[in-house]
Design a protein around this motif. Structure first.
Motif, mmCIF file in Angstrom:
data_model
loop_
_atom_site.group_PDB
_atom_site.id
_atom_site.type_symbol
_atom_site.label_atom_id
_atom_site.label_comp_id
_atom_site.label_asym_id
_atom_site.label_seq_id
_atom_site.Cartn_x
_atom_site.Cartn_y
_atom_site.Cartn_z
ATOM 1 N N PHE A 210 -4.753 -13.807 -40.483
ATOM 2 C CA PHE A 210 -5.452 -13.343 -41.676
ATOM 3 C C PHE A 210 -6.356 -12.160 -41.325
ATOM 4 N N ILE A 211 -7.113 -12.321 -40.236
ATOM 5 C CA ILE A 211 -8.032 -11.240 -39.847
ATOM 6 C C ILE A 211 -7.260 -9.954 -39.588
ATOM 7 N N VAL A 212 -6.172 -10.061 -38.840
ATOM 8 C CA VAL A 212 -5.454 -8.853 -38.438
ATOM 9 C C VAL A 212 -4.778 -8.191 -39.626
ATOM 10 N N HIS A 213 -4.230 -8.994 -40.521
ATOM 11 C CA HIS A 213 -3.425 -8.398 -41.588
ATOM 12 C C HIS A 213 -4.142 -8.243 -42.920
ATOM 13 N N ARG A 214 -5.292 -8.910 -43.111
ATOM 14 C CA ARG A 214 -5.880 -8.897 -44.446
ATOM 15 C C ARG A 214 -7.298 -8.339 -44.526
ATOM 16 N N THR A 215 -7.976 -8.189 -43.371
ATOM 17 C CA THR A 215 -9.368 -7.735 -43.466
ATOM 18 C C THR A 215 -9.499 -6.274 -43.030
ATOM 19 N N LYS A 216 -10.665 -5.720 -43.362
ATOM 20 C CA LYS A 216 -10.930 -4.334 -43.008
ATOM 21 C C LYS A 216 -10.944 -4.162 -41.481
ATOM 22 N N THR A 217 -11.565 -5.138 -40.796
ATOM 23 C CA THR A 217 -11.598 -5.089 -39.337
ATOM 24 C C THR A 217 -10.183 -5.074 -38.779
ATOM 25 N N GLY A 218 -9.330 -5.921 -39.366
ATOM 26 C CA GLY A 218 -7.951 -5.989 -38.903
ATOM 27 C C GLY A 218 -7.239 -4.666 -39.084
ATOM 28 N N ILE A 219 -7.504 -4.034 -40.226
ATOM 29 C CA ILE A 219 -6.882 -2.727 -40.473
ATOM 30 C C ILE A 219 -7.347 -1.737 -39.413
ATOM 31 N N ALA A 220 -8.669 -1.799 -39.110
ATOM 32 C CA ALA A 220 -9.208 -0.899 -38.085
ATOM 33 C C ALA A 220 -8.528 -1.154 -36.753
ATOM 34 N N MET A 221 -8.331 -2.432 -36.408
ATOM 35 C CA MET A 221 -7.671 -2.759 -35.135
ATOM 36 C C MET A 221 -6.278 -2.164 -35.086
ATOM 37 N N ARG A 222 -5.544 -2.373 -36.161
ATOM 38 C CA ARG A 222 -4.162 -1.879 -36.157
ATOM 39 C C ARG A 222 -4.145 -0.358 -36.154
ATOM 40 N N ALA A 223 -5.128 0.232 -36.831
ATOM 41 C CA ALA A 223 -5.176 1.692 -36.854
ATOM 42 C C ALA A 223 -5.429 2.243 -35.456
ATOM 43 N N ILE A 224 -6.357 1.588 -34.711
ATOM 44 C CA ILE A 224 -6.658 2.080 -33.360
ATOM 45 C C ILE A 224 -5.441 1.933 -32.460
ATOM 46 N N SER A 225 -4.721 0.827 -32.636
ATOM 47 C CA SER A 225 -3.547 0.653 -31.789
ATOM 48 C C SER A 225 -2.492 1.702 -32.127
ATOM 49 N N TRP A 226 -2.543 2.214 -33.334
ATOM 50 C CA TRP A 226 -1.557 3.215 -33.749
ATOM 51 C C TRP A 226 -1.894 4.590 -33.188
ATOM 52 N N ASP A 227 -3.155 4.935 -33.249
ATOM 53 C CA ASP A 227 -3.541 6.271 -32.795
ATOM 54 C C ASP A 227 -4.993 6.259 -32.342
ATOM 55 N N LYS A 228 -5.192 6.605 -31.063
ATOM 56 C CA LYS A 228 -6.547 6.504 -30.522
ATOM 57 C C LYS A 228 -7.343 7.794 -30.649
#
Lengths: 256, 291, 347
Positions: free
Chosen positions: B156-174
């Motif tokens: 839920f955290i990774v896929h549904r929250t703002k923090t999760g979006i930030a995590m996935r965004a960082i993993s996409w492009d640093k």
């Protein structure tokens, strides 16, 4: 016999058609430009010719030999070399080693001779070192032979990359956006440089480029790609006024 | 038939623990493209925290679990700040070697303080229910349910929250994401906290299921969990869960039908075959080579 | 203090001029061999020091050979101890069960060599997955390989299973270790400065560009893995006959980690670095032995600090001049001269 003959090449990535039924013939000693908007499939075409990707459909013949399905180094051995859009030198190695690596296919000794430094090893290494140095002298990079390639200024990196490609002694040289990031003055000297290479090394050249000044100035023939398909082909002057090409670059004319 | 079912139940228990540890590997990898080889040892530290809290503070199960998770999470963040952060722009392999060093440090430090294996006291009264010849213990249920809950929360955290979006965004492009105003350091710390916290929880549960703990217990389990993460597709949270259950099932089934010494051999051979068939893991996607 | 630094720098220059002459090598090696024979026969060094030197030699072989894969090729192999195990078991079985007891001393090098060849064959198999997978996935392949070797050995009762295998004579002597160490350093250095070695480097830098520049990457990978595992096997055989007892657990992931630490401590893609790394690590562990368990706490801490302040290790990507072939050193000089001749001729 044409030097390179591509028939019905199609390449798809996950359903996206990057190159669509591409047909192309290249005579020896030609200098052909491939132009087209971003994402038109130009670099993919180079990747297909050099064996980085394997074409989904179609055949490519080089000097009468089928090259689809061959590995990159086999294709290189047949006589095709290239440079890259985003310079791919061996950055942490010296300028000299960058060139020497490209002689890999030209050096003849067995692994055992290499491990023990016996037999043909010494003579071959001497020969190749000499050839590499001569090439560097021709390109005026000899003073930088011991410098790491990654620390060269941008323009010299481009130059070294071309030198490295020529070290494999190609019949066909593919240049992927050689003028990227250059100012108009540099482009003029690059034009002279490419013409000089063509004469000195007697290579056939295919060039991908966005800089119209360069393409119009030196290419004898142009191929225009859009969405992976050829939309126009002909002399630079013909291409310049082709409505289809304008449409591809500038969008459809809107009638008010 | 019932025997197989019983073994599957055991596999579910072991798989939950593997999956929890694998999640830590995968999260850190996803965000930093770095294999945190100290993670298996943080799992071990979790078990030792559980031991310390249960023996010296006499707390019950839930506070023990929470405190252990918190302790391990703090340790994880501390390690990231002190050891990994200075290396963020260094060659990738230096970070990996640093992680190996941190792992060895944790193992040997624990060994120096506690040279003998320790025994975790029973924190939950373990009752066993029998259905015919099938037996289920309350411990098994707690391990499985708790792991599932933790994984669902994480998903839920990774896929549904703002923090999760930030995590996935960082993993996409640093390089670009920090320019968008995402507090990278904070998100990375949080990722470490969550990942290692889950490892700590796995340590507690493992300690309850197999109560004898020693400083080197994290090595083998850590590597195996890492393999789970890879089998699932490293960097992929759901892949880590699937990988955990696959490895546990294979291990338990091999041990159930062959001499148990063949377990590692079969498990690792299968892993090799799987990697040859699917080089990027079950849910992993091959990164397209840009030429 | 000042005096010390000047003497030190003088010594350093002396050393550099000495090593710049290439007769330095045969002389140095001969002297080393004679000394090692003398040390073993005449007991110049006591048994304990000899044993440590033996371990230093074995660790140099392991580190230099692993550096070929992890440093020069830029892959991350974590299964080096697996190759070591294969060499150790093959050599031990040969000397204990196969060779006649009377000629064991004489046949010892054959046993070691066979161990190395066995490991090299397996290294060939491990090279195959490296064609397709890279980086972390190849790390897993080598990790799994190491685990499979260990668990295979644990399941073969003929070699003692988990209890291990013993009965070897103490055949690993200082001269033998010196010989094999010099051989492995020499061969790997030769490989590095050949077209295959440059191929290995080009794979680290940019595999696709390398293959487009005529490098046969598969051939290069096979050669690198075979040579690397061959010498790991040699080191394993020597190790088994120094310790006179082996079991599968000696060759587990912790052993591989040890070798990794020596490689990255010394610095990647450097033979001098690997030698330094192996010497420093082995000797430091011995010096710190009185600390007991705490030395194993201190060592990793030092490693972490080293990585933070010097992420490429002591000698990362740099090579001591004495290992670089003369041709590569003077190439630029020749080049300038040629250029001068060319301009003179045109003038």
């Amino acid at each position: 016999m044409p030097l390179l003959e591509a028939k019905h090449i199609t390449h798809r990535f996950d359903g996206l058609c990057a190159v669509d039924d591409f047909n192309f013939t290249l005579a020896p000693h030609e200098l052909v430009g491939i132009i087209g908007p971003n994402g038109a499939g130009k670099t993919t075409l180079f990747n297909l010719i050099t064996g980085v990707y394997r074409a989904t459909e179609g055949t490519i013949q080089f000097s009468g030999k089928e090259i689809v399905g061959q590995t990159p180094h086999q294709i290189n051995k047949l006589g095709i070399a290239r440079t890259f859009q985003n310079i791919r030198l061996f950055k942490e190695l010296t300028v000299l080693d960058n060139v020497r690596i490209a002689y890999y296919g030209k050096i003849i000794y067995s692994p055992l001779e290499a491990l023990l430094h016996i037999g043909r090893f010494r003579a071959e290494e001497k020969r190749i070192a000499g050839m590499a140095m001569e090439l560097l002298i021709i390109f005026k990079l000899d003073d930088l032979a011991n410098v790491a390639a990654g620390s060269l200024p941008y323009g010299l990196q481009r130059k070294l990359e071309i030198a490295r490609a020529l070290a494999t002694e190609p019949k066909l040289l593919l240049l992927d956006e050689p003028a990227a990031g250059m100012n108009p003055n540099e482009i003029i000297s690059l034009m002279e440089f490419i013409g000089w290479i063509r004469k000195t090394f007697s290579v056939t050249i295919i060039l991908i480029e966005h800089q119209m000044r360069l393409v119009m100035g030196i290419c004898e023939r142009l191929v225009v790609l859009d969405f992976g398909a050829t939309i126009a082909e002909g002399l630079p002057a013909q291409i310049q006024n082709n409505p289809k090409v304008m449409e591809a670059y500038l969008g459809e004319e809107v009638k008010i | 038939m019932i025997y197989i079912f019983q073994q599957l139940l055991n596999a579910l228990q072991l798989g939950s623990i593997y999956a929890l540890i694998a999640l830590g590997y995968t999260m850190v990898y996803g965000i930093l493209a770095m294999i945190n080889f100290a993670h298996g040892d943080l799992f071990m530290i979790g078990a030792f925290f559980c031991f310390l809290i249960a023996v010296y503070l006499h707390l019950s199960f839930v506070p023990t679990l929470l405190l252990s998770m918190l302790g391990v999470a703090c340790l994880g963040v501390l390690i990231e700040r002190l050891a990994y952060k200075p290396l963020r722009n260094a060659p990738r392999v230096s970070a990996i070697i640093t992680a190996l060093g941190v792992g060895l440090f944790l193992e040997n430090f624990t060994l120096a303080l506690s040279p003998y294996p320790q025994h975790i006291p029973e924190l939950i009264t373990n009752t066993t229910w029998n259905f015919g010849s099938l037996s289920i213990s309350s411990l098994q249920i707690i391990v499985i349910v708790l792991s599932l809950v933790l994984m669902l929360v994480l998903d839920f955290i990774v896929h549904r929250t703002k923090t999760g979006i930030a995590m996935r965004a960082i993993s996409w492009d640093k390089t670009i994401v920090p320019l968008m105003g995402v507090p990278v350091n904070k998100i990375i710390s949080l990722t470490f906290a969550i990942g290692t916290g889950l490892g700590g929880a796995a340590g507690v549960m493992y300690g309850l299921a197999y109560p004898v703990i020693d400083p080197y217990m994290g090595i083998m389990i850590g590597w195996k969990a890492f393999i789970c993460a890879v089998v699932g597709g490293i960097g992929n949270v759901r892949g880590a869960m699937i990988g955990g259950f696959i490895l546990a099932t294979v291990e338990i089934m091999v041990a159930a039908f062959f001499p148990s010494t063949y377990r590692d051999f079969v498990a690792f051979s299968l892993l090799l075959v799987l990697l040859i068939v699917r080089p990027y893991g079950i849910l992993g996607k091959p990164q397209p080579q840009k030429v | 203090m000042d005096k010390f630094t000047t003497t030190y720098s003088q010594l350093l220059t002396r050393w550099h001029t000495l090593t710049a002459h290439r007769f330095f090598w045969p002389v140095f090696i001969l002297a080393g061999l004679l000394f090692s024979i003398a040390a073993a026969r005449l007991e110049i060094l006591d048994q304990y020091v000899q044993l440590i030197l033996i371990y230093v030699g074995i660790n140099i072989i392991l580190t230099v050979s692993l550096n070929l894969i992890n440093g020069y090729m830029g892959e991350f192999s974590v299964g080096h101890a697996g190759f070591m195990a294969i060499g150790a078991y093959i050599a031990s079985i040969l000397t204990v069960s196969v060779f006649p007891q009377a000629s064991v001393n004489f046949l010892f090098p054959v046993a070691i060599l066979t161990g190395g060849i066995g490991a090299a064959l397996i290294g060939f198999l491990v090279a195959i997955p490296s064609f397709k997978t890279r980086g972390d996935y190849l790390a897993i392949v080598t990790l799994a390989f190491g685990m499979i070797v260990k668990s295979c050995l644990e399941n073969i009762d003929a070699v003692g299973g988990p209890r291990g295998f013993l009965g070897m004579d103490k055949l690993t002597t200082l001269p033998w270790v010196f010989f094999w160490t010099v051989l492995s350093v020499w061969v790997i250095r030769n490989l590095v400065y050949s077209k295959f070695g440059r191929g290995v480097l080009s794979i680290r830098e940019d595999e696709i560009a390398a293959s487009l520049m005529s490098v046969n990457t598969r051939q290069v990978k096979i050669i690198a893995f075979v040579v690397s595992s061959f010498f790991a096997g040699i080191a394993g055989g020597l190790f088994a006959h120094a310790l006179q007892f082996i079991n599968p657990r000696m060759f587990d992931i912790l052993k591989s980690t040890d070798i990794l630490i020596m490689v990255y401590l010394g610095g990647i893609a450097s033979i001098a670095g690997s030698i330094l790394g192996a010497i420093i690590y082995t000797i430091l562990l011995e010096i710190l032995r009185p600390m007991g368990v705490w030395r194993m706490v201190l060592m990793p801490l030092m490693l972490v600090l080293l990585m933070i302040y010097r992420p490429r290790g002591i000698m990362g990507l740099r090579e001591a001049k004495m290992f670089v072939p003369l041709r590569d050193l003077i190439l630029v000089k020749i080049l300038r001269q040629k250029k001068k001749e060319a301009t003179d001729a045109s003038a």
